[in-house]
Design a protein around this motif. Structure first.
Motif, PDB file in Angstrom:
ATOM      1  N   ARG A   1       0.828  -1.200   0.000  1.00  0.00           N
ATOM      2  CA  ARG A   1       0.000   0.000   0.000  1.00  0.00           C
ATOM      3  C   ARG A   1       0.870   1.260   0.000  1.00  0.00           C
ATOM      4  O   ARG A   1       1.861   1.345   0.731  1.00  0.00           O
ATOM      5  CB  ARG A   1      -0.919   0.009   1.224  1.00  0.00           C
TER       6      ARG A   1
ATOM      7  N   ALA B   1       0.561   5.829  -0.428  1.00  0.00           N
ATOM      8  CA  ALA B   1      -0.401   6.940  -0.384  1.00  0.00           C
ATOM      9  C   ALA B   1       0.303   8.261  -0.605  1.00  0.00           C
ATOM     10  O   ALA B   1       1.471   8.419  -0.244  1.00  0.00           O
ATOM     11  CB  ALA B   1      -1.125   6.959   0.960  1.00  0.00           C
TER      12      ALA B   1
ATOM     13  N   ARG C   1       2.228  10.229   5.007  1.00  0.00           N
ATOM     14  CA  ARG C   1       1.111   9.913   5.911  1.00  0.00           C
ATOM     15  C   ARG C   1       1.333   8.644   6.718  1.00  0.00           C
ATOM     16  O   ARG C   1       0.395   8.083   7.266  1.00  0.00           O
ATOM     17  CB  ARG C   1      -0.170   9.764   5.104  1.00  0.00           C
TER      18      ARG C   1
ATOM     19  N   THR D   1       2.069   5.530   5.804  1.00  0.00           N
ATOM     20  CA  THR D   1       1.204   4.535   5.175  1.00  0.00           C
ATOM     21  C   THR D   1       1.620   3.107   5.536  1.00  0.00           C
ATOM     22  O   THR D   1       0.780   2.268   5.840  1.00  0.00           O
ATOM     23  CB  THR D   1       1.266   4.726   3.642  1.00  0.00           C
TER      24      THR D   1
END
Ligand SMILES: Nc1nc2c(ncn2[C@@H]2O[C@H](COP(=O)(O)OP(=O)(O)OP(=O)(O)O)[C@@H](O)[C@H]2O)c(=O)[nH]1
Ligand SMILES: [Mg+2]
Ligand SMILES: [Zn+2]
Length: 319
Positions: A209, A211, A221, A223
């Motif tokens: 993942r 971001a 962030r 992630t």
């Protein structure tokens, strides 16, 4: 068939650490395992007694989970001072590694040389080879080019491998993939620099993942939330790690520090005092080398910064 009385034990490697559960790869399968209580006690000065890369012995439970009953001695580890209120503890990021890649972005977030130097110290103390990746090279402009080129010159000049990469244009990805071949490499850096994106780009099917960086703060962030080791189809393993706000050097005597600044080494025996800290002592060969430009001022300031943090034992964010 009689039921098995002695529980089965397997040797394996920790491939994922998420708080109190660890995934252990053993005999071709992945066993979710917990840690036996006594390790929690023996690892009191660290945030976790078991980390990704550890070789462990697991006792299999009937339900398919496991209990880590032994952690084999580590060849090396990459560790930093734990963040936040636990800052008196050592946070071991990964163990038994062959290479550490420090990832920085050209922009979003801005490069942080102090961060690079702290990770290099942590790698040098275990003699783990390290390199610098300047990612998001597609965001290089005439305005930020001098800063980026100066960074590359500095670290390449010290003998560290330096790569430029972009997951947008594909620049440098073949070189990065090739550098990972047949080794266990750790990828570390601040949040949002593109660590997970780089791994997705060089290994098909990972789908880690990722971001976007916050537009408002220019920061990532956070992630990626756990450390995980991934096998590579070209051979070798790569460890993705959560972005770090800071990388505090820990578990080091202030007098040792100068040995982990590689370019200081030739001068260390030439200072007047054998226990010179290269800060305020007269006839210091390191300071003399800074004055003549043989040692860069930035690196010397980084050294002083880390030295002070070691002396004060305080939590220390990168400059
Ligand atoms: N322009 C540009 N953007 C990139 C590049 N590589 C990654 N990004 C973007 O940067 C953002 C952050 O990427 P991530 O891979 O999540 O960053 P990370 O370092 O893993 O972040 P954490 O998991 O939070 O530590 C995403 O929006 C990516 O698409 C690049 O080479 N160029
Ligand atoms: Mg990530
Ligand atoms: Zn000195």
């Amino acid at each position: 068939m009689p039921t098995q009385k002695t529980p089965q034990h397997l040797e394996g490697i920790v491939i994922r650490a998420t708080g109190s559960w660890f995934d252990v790869q053993a005999d071709g399968c992945v066993i979710p395992a917990r840690v036996r209580g006594k390790f929690r006690l023996s690892g009191l000065n660290t945030t976790s007694p078991v980390v990704v890369g550890d070789r462990v012995t697991v006792r299999l439970n009937p339900d398919g989970t496991g209990l880590i009953v032994k952690v084999h001695p580590r060849r090396n580890e990459l560790s930093r001072r734990a963040a936040g209120r636990r800052h008196s503890l050592r946070h071991v990021i990964a163990a038994n590694i062959d290479f550490v890649w420090i990832v920085q972005a050209v922009h979003l977030p801005e490069p942080n040389p102090g961060f690079i130097d702290r990770v290099l110290v942590a790698a040098e103390r275990y003699e783990i080879p390290a390199g610098l990746i300047i990612n998001k090279i597609d965001l290089m402009t005439e305005a930020n080019r001098p800063v980026i080129e100066a960074l590359e010159r500095l670290y390449a000049g010290l003998g560290y491998q330096v790569l430029r990469t972009s997951t947008v244009t594909g620049e440098g990805l073949d070189a990065f993939r090739e550098a990972l071949r047949s080794k266990t490499s750790v990828v570390t850096g601040p949040s949002g620099v593109g660590k997970s994106s780089l791994l997705n780009a060089i290994e098909p099917g990972l789908n880690i993942r990722t971001a976007p960086v916050s537009e408002k703060t220019g920061k990532g962030r956070h992630t990626t939330t756990y450390v995980a080791l991934y096998p590579l189809s070209i051979g070798g393993f790569v460890v993705d790690t959560p972005g770090l706000r800071e990388f505090g050097v820990t578990d080091l005597e202030p007098a040792e520090l100068s040995h982990y600044f590689v370019e200081f080494r030739p001068y260390l025996t030439a200072c007047r005092f054998p226990d010179c800290t290269h800060e305020h002592e007269p006839d210091c060969a390191v300071k003399a080398a800074v004055e003549t430009g043989e040692i860069s001022e930035e690196r010397y300031l980084s050294y002083l910064n880390i030295l002070h943090s070691l002396k004060s034992g305080e939590k220390n964010a990168g400059p």
